[in-house]
Design a protein around this motif. Sequence first.
Motif, PDB file in Angstrom:
ATOM      1  N   UNK A 100       0.826  -1.209   0.000  1.00 50.46           N
ATOM      2  CA  UNK A 100       0.000   0.000   0.000  1.00 50.46           C
ATOM      3  C   UNK A 100       0.865   1.265   0.000  1.00 50.46           C
ATOM      4  N   UNK A 101       1.950   1.233   0.773  1.00 47.76           N
ATOM      5  CA  UNK A 101       2.825   2.403   0.842  1.00 47.76           C
ATOM      6  C   UNK A 101       3.502   2.669  -0.499  1.00 47.76           C
ATOM      7  N   UNK A 102       3.947   1.600  -1.174  1.00 47.48           N
ATOM      8  CA  UNK A 102       4.589   1.771  -2.475  1.00 47.48           C
ATOM      9  C   UNK A 102       3.593   2.241  -3.529  1.00 47.48           C
ATOM     10  N   UNK A 103       2.376   1.723  -3.451  1.00 53.69           N
ATOM     11  CA  UNK A 103       1.337   2.192  -4.376  1.00 53.69           C
ATOM     12  C   UNK A 103       1.117   3.693  -4.199  1.00 53.69           C
ATOM     13  N   UNK A 104       1.018   4.141  -2.941  1.00 51.88           N
ATOM     14  CA  UNK A 104       0.818   5.564  -2.668  1.00 51.88           C
ATOM     15  C   UNK A 104       2.003   6.379  -3.173  1.00 51.88           C
ATOM     16  N   UNK A 105       3.187   5.864  -2.983  1.00 49.72           N
ATOM     17  CA  UNK A 105       4.382   6.586  -3.424  1.00 49.72           C
ATOM     18  C   UNK A 105       4.410   6.711  -4.943  1.00 49.72           C
ATOM     19  N   UNK A 106       4.090   5.637  -5.651  1.00 53.05           N
ATOM     20  CA  UNK A 106       4.123   5.665  -7.108  1.00 53.05           C
ATOM     21  C   UNK A 106       3.038   6.571  -7.677  1.00 53.05           C
ATOM     22  N   UNK A 107       1.885   6.574  -7.061  1.00 55.06           N
ATOM     23  CA  UNK A 107       0.767   7.390  -7.541  1.00 55.06           C
ATOM     24  C   UNK A 107       0.785   8.805  -6.984  1.00 55.06           C
ATOM     25  N   UNK A 108       1.766   9.092  -6.110  1.00 56.79           N
ATOM     26  CA  UNK A 108       1.859  10.388  -5.440  1.00 56.79           C
ATOM     27  C   UNK A 108       0.581  10.682  -4.658  1.00 56.79           C
ATOM     28  N   UNK A 109       0.088   9.652  -3.981  1.00 52.95           N
ATOM     29  CA  UNK A 109      -1.083   9.783  -3.132  1.00 52.95           C
ATOM     30  C   UNK A 109      -0.619   9.967  -1.687  1.00 52.95           C
ATOM     31  N   UNK A 110      -1.356  10.720  -0.914  1.00 54.11           N
ATOM     32  CA  UNK A 110      -0.992  10.993   0.473  1.00 54.11           C
ATOM     33  C   UNK A 110      -1.414   9.819   1.352  1.00 54.11           C
ATOM     34  N   UNK A 111      -0.464   9.230   2.057  1.00 56.34           N
ATOM     35  CA  UNK A 111      -0.737   8.062   2.891  1.00 56.34           C
ATOM     36  C   UNK A 111      -0.672   8.440   4.371  1.00 56.34           C
ATOM     37  N   UNK A 112      -1.616   7.912   5.146  1.00 60.56           N
ATOM     38  CA  UNK A 112      -1.670   8.152   6.594  1.00 60.56           C
ATOM     39  C   UNK A 112      -1.458   6.797   7.279  1.00 60.56           C
ATOM     40  N   UNK A 113      -0.341   6.649   7.978  1.00 55.80           N
ATOM     41  CA  UNK A 113      -0.029   5.424   8.705  1.00 55.80           C
ATOM     42  C   UNK A 113      -0.538   5.573  10.141  1.00 55.80           C
ATOM     43  N   UNK A 114      -1.353   4.639  10.594  1.00 54.21           N
ATOM     44  CA  UNK A 114      -1.916   4.723  11.939  1.00 54.21           C
ATOM     45  C   UNK A 114      -1.610   3.438  12.698  1.00 54.21           C
ATOM     46  N   UNK A 115      -1.284   3.596  13.978  1.00 58.64           N
ATOM     47  CA  UNK A 115      -0.992   2.431  14.814  1.00 58.64           C
ATOM     48  C   UNK A 115      -0.444   2.875  16.150  1.00 58.64           C
ATOM     49  N   UNK A 116      -0.341   1.928  17.075  1.00 53.06           N
ATOM     50  CA  UNK A 116       0.186   2.225  18.404  1.00 53.06           C
ATOM     51  C   UNK A 116       1.653   2.617  18.330  1.00 53.06           C
ATOM     52  N   UNK A 117       2.123   3.256  19.370  1.00 56.27           N
ATOM     53  CA  UNK A 117       3.520   3.640  19.430  1.00 56.27           C
ATOM     54  C   UNK A 117       4.416   2.401  19.378  1.00 56.27           C
ATOM     55  N   UNK A 118       5.480   2.485  18.601  1.00 55.75           N
ATOM     56  CA  UNK A 118       6.423   1.384  18.515  1.00 55.75           C
ATOM     57  C   UNK A 118       6.064   0.307  17.512  1.00 55.75           C
ATOM     58  N   UNK A 119       5.012   0.512  16.709  1.00 56.40           N
ATOM     59  CA  UNK A 119       4.659  -0.509  15.722  1.00 56.40           C
ATOM     60  C   UNK A 119       5.519  -0.415  14.462  1.00 56.40           C
ATOM     61  N   UNK A 120       6.281   0.678  14.338  1.00 60.04           N
ATOM     62  CA  UNK A 120       7.173   0.799  13.185  1.00 60.04           C
ATOM     63  C   UNK A 120       6.624   1.664  12.064  1.00 60.04           C
ATOM     64  N   UNK A 255      -9.664  14.663   4.665  1.00 62.32           N
ATOM     65  CA  UNK A 255     -10.179  14.236   3.368  1.00 62.32           C
ATOM     66  C   UNK A 255      -9.126  14.309   2.269  1.00 62.32           C
ATOM     67  N   UNK A 256      -8.033  14.999   2.545  1.00 60.83           N
ATOM     68  CA  UNK A 256      -6.962  15.134   1.556  1.00 60.83           C
ATOM     69  C   UNK A 256      -5.943  14.005   1.644  1.00 60.83           C
ATOM     70  N   UNK A 257      -6.152  13.082   2.555  1.00 64.73           N
ATOM     71  CA  UNK A 257      -5.333  11.866   2.587  1.00 64.73           C
ATOM     72  C   UNK A 257      -6.085  10.780   1.826  1.00 64.73           C
ATOM     73  N   UNK A 258      -5.375  10.110   0.925  1.00 67.61           N
ATOM     74  CA  UNK A 258      -6.020   9.192  -0.010  1.00 67.61           C
ATOM     75  C   UNK A 258      -6.118   7.766   0.492  1.00 67.61           C
ATOM     76  N   UNK A 259      -5.187   7.372   1.359  1.00 64.48           N
ATOM     77  CA  UNK A 259      -5.162   5.988   1.810  1.00 64.48           C
ATOM     78  C   UNK A 259      -4.704   5.943   3.267  1.00 64.48           C
ATOM     79  N   UNK A 260      -5.391   5.123   4.071  1.00 67.30           N
ATOM     80  CA  UNK A 260      -5.066   4.975   5.488  1.00 67.30           C
ATOM     81  C   UNK A 260      -4.541   3.551   5.705  1.00 67.30           C
ATOM     82  N   UNK A 261      -3.330   3.465   6.211  1.00 65.42           N
ATOM     83  CA  UNK A 261      -2.643   2.184   6.344  1.00 65.42           C
ATOM     84  C   UNK A 261      -2.474   1.860   7.821  1.00 65.42           C
ATOM     85  N   UNK A 262      -3.097   0.765   8.261  1.00 62.90           N
ATOM     86  CA  UNK A 262      -2.981   0.364   9.661  1.00 62.90           C
ATOM     87  C   UNK A 262      -1.710  -0.454   9.851  1.00 62.90           C
ATOM     88  N   UNK A 263      -0.910  -0.047  10.820  1.00 63.61           N
ATOM     89  CA  UNK A 263       0.348  -0.743  11.124  1.00 63.61           C
ATOM     90  C   UNK A 263       0.232  -1.353  12.512  1.00 63.61           C
TER      91      UNK A 263
END
Length: 364
Positions: A100-120, A255-263
């Motif tokens: 998902x992160x690479x897809x966002x990077x290639x498409x220049x889409x804004x990615x939001x990574x969400x998860x507990x502290x220390x998940x990486x 709303x300006x973030x295109x993809x939310x990635x749970x870590x």
Amino acid sequence: AERATNGDVKSIYDMYETVGTLTGVVEELRSRPTAVAPQQVQATGDIPNGKPVRMNAQDVFNISNELLDFEITVYDWDGDNPLVPSKMPHFKFDVDVLADALWARERKQNAWFVGHTGTGKSTNVEQICAYTGNMFQRVNFDSDITRLEFVGKVDVTTNEAGEQVTSFTDGILPTAMQMPCILMLDEADAVRGDIAYVLQPVLEGKSLRLLEDGGRMVEPHPEFCIMATANTVGAGDTTGMYSAAVKMQSKAAMNRYNIFIHVDYMKVSDEMDMIRKVVPDVNEKTIESLDKFVTAYRSAINIGEITAPISPRNTITIAQYTSDFHGRIGVTNAFKRALERNLFNSMDEGERAIAVGIADRVLA
């Protein structure tokens, strides 16, 4: 058809066949994950020359998985680039997160990574840059980050003639926008409102107007990309674990973030394998005890008994401490002491009692 084309086309049916072929070509081009052509980077003195190369993601990350079976841009530098992170040999990618992160990077889409502290979350973004050769810029959205640091400021200096002159110094955002980099917005759910609104046009892929610099327009580099990391999805903290820091973010900004990635935390077995590599002299009895403790402790977090997380930062420290002390006081005593120093002493009385009970059961 023959008269109109001077004999090049004998029949309109030939034109249908040509159109059909071109349609297939167009669809194939549309399926490619790159949105813009990558550009070479000219050396600046501090930054070496960089050449973009298209490679299959499976080859770049040495992971065979159908989710990664697409081409990505990798930068080949002719010298050491100080803005490209070093690879962490013991870091293990989660394929779902990576794809998902690479897809966002290639498409220049804004990615939001969400998860507990220390998940990486932050480490994932950093290591993607390390493997792809992308430059990496990071800004931590603590309360001290103001528009001056983020956008830029006007400085007044005195020249050789003794005259006062003004000059504008670019902040973090315009500096990052002008290079092929990933700008990581760390702790993005703690951002101040005035900073969040400055970001909005940039998150839309538009230019940034610097009113402080005479309205100068900063155009984003074609390989510029934004990724944010946070403990929440911008809707406030319902767990109580991060409420002291996070803020409710406006729906317009989110709303300006295109993809939310749970870590999530890595599998405990994978975490123990990593600890064996990071702490090569760790005792297997320590690994066994730590495996059981982490499994039970995170189960207590999942059901709401404990709010204090335990991350790989904690487990590596516990393993290191136990390894250094077990020769003097024994593995069990060293392990208890490590848990107390690293974890228990930072907890309130109620949660401490639960955590100590988990440790007692593990070591019984």
